[in-house]
Motif scaffolding. Structure first.
Motif, PDB file in Angstrom:
ATOM      1  N   ALA A 112      -0.012   3.465  -3.339  1.00 32.24           N
ATOM      2  CA  ALA A 112      -0.831   2.150  -2.614  1.00 32.24           C
ATOM      3  C   ALA A 112      -1.307   1.935  -1.457  1.00 32.24           C
ATOM      4  CB  ALA A 112      -0.116   0.957  -2.748  1.00 32.24           C
ATOM      5  N   LEU A 154      -4.148   4.680  -0.449  1.00 35.85           N
ATOM      6  CA  LEU A 154      -5.693   4.372  -0.810  1.00 35.85           C
ATOM      7  C   LEU A 154      -5.985   2.980  -0.456  1.00 35.85           C
ATOM      8  CD1 LEU A 154      -4.533   4.340  -4.654  1.00 35.85           C
ATOM      9  CD2 LEU A 154      -6.125   5.569  -3.634  1.00 35.85           C
ATOM     10  N   LEU A 155      -4.899   1.986   0.622  1.00 36.46           N
ATOM     11  CA  LEU A 155      -5.621   0.663   1.018  1.00 36.46           C
ATOM     12  C   LEU A 155      -6.007   1.025   2.045  1.00 36.46           C
ATOM     13  CD1 LEU A 155      -3.253  -1.979  -0.192  1.00 36.46           C
ATOM     14  CD2 LEU A 155      -5.408  -2.285  -0.751  1.00 36.46           C
ATOM     15  N   LEU A 191       1.821  -4.449   2.348  1.00 33.95           N
ATOM     16  CA  LEU A 191       2.671  -3.508   1.693  1.00 33.95           C
ATOM     17  C   LEU A 191       3.243  -2.783   2.999  1.00 33.95           C
ATOM     18  CD1 LEU A 191      -0.069  -1.829  -0.861  1.00 33.95           C
ATOM     19  CD2 LEU A 191       2.048  -2.647  -0.982  1.00 33.95           C
ATOM     20  N   LEU A 200       5.028   5.475  -5.780  1.00 32.57           N
ATOM     21  CA  LEU A 200       3.509   4.372  -5.999  1.00 32.57           C
ATOM     22  C   LEU A 200       3.262   3.523  -5.106  1.00 32.57           C
ATOM     23  CD1 LEU A 200       4.590   3.318  -9.421  1.00 32.57           C
ATOM     24  CD2 LEU A 200       2.494   4.980  -9.096  1.00 32.57           C
TER      25      LEU A 200
END
Length: 175
Positions: A88, A91-92, A148, A84
């Motif tokens: 993420a 995606l970012l 992140l 995950l």
């Protein structure tokens, strides 16, 4: 040149990873400077930020295609949280420059120039929804991306402390 394998990432994957890390460092440095200084000279960093942002956009596109093409051969994520987290990040990594490009086109800022070379024309007039989307999302999503990335780096250290060193996979060296 080594391919991706279940034990380590290959040459192309590592090259993309570390080139992107260097570009992200430039992007972060310019953003931090803008946020801590109101000096007039900081405006001169916009061109640098946009140029590296465009390079990142290209590298991200190549990296996504490369990752999808090599997914079956790559080291597996250690947990659902890792899967995950990587999702993420991806995606970012896609969303942040995409929204930046949308804002560049519709924000009335003129053409996008990469190190002085025009690579994209801007809209002839400001397109409010594009400018607003970029103004609301680009910076905030970028800070989330950097959070992140910091978590990603921390987890590499945590793995090392727990005796499961994952960093050699991204250096291409045996465990």
């Amino acid at each position: 040149m080594t391919p991706d394998s279940s034990l380590r990432y290959g040459t192309v994957t590592r090259l993309l990873h570390w080139l992107m890390a260097a570009c992200f460092a430039v992007m972060l440095a310019t953003a931090v400077i803008w946020n801590i200084s109101e000096a007039e000279w900081t405006r001169s960093l916009y061109g640098l930020h946009k140029s590296f942002g465009f390079i990142l956009t290209v590298l991200i596109a190549v990296r996504v295609v490369w990752a999808l093409a090599n997914a079956a051969r790559r080291p597996k994520a250690d947990s659902t949280a890792a899967k995950l987290g990587h999702l993420a990040l991806y995606l970012l990594m896609i969303a942040v420059p995409l929204v930046g490009m949308i804002r560049q086109y519709g924000g009335g800022r003129g053409p996008l120039k990469v190190f002085g070379i025009q690579v994209m024309q801007g809209a002839p007039e400001k397109i409010e929804w594009m400018a607003e989307l970029g103004n609301r999302f680009h910076g905030n999503a970028a800070w989330l991306l950097y959070a992140l990335v910091a978590g990603h780096i921390v987890m590499v250290a945590v793995h090392k402390i727990k005796g499961h060193d994952v960093l050699p996979r991204m250096f291409g060296t045996p465990k």
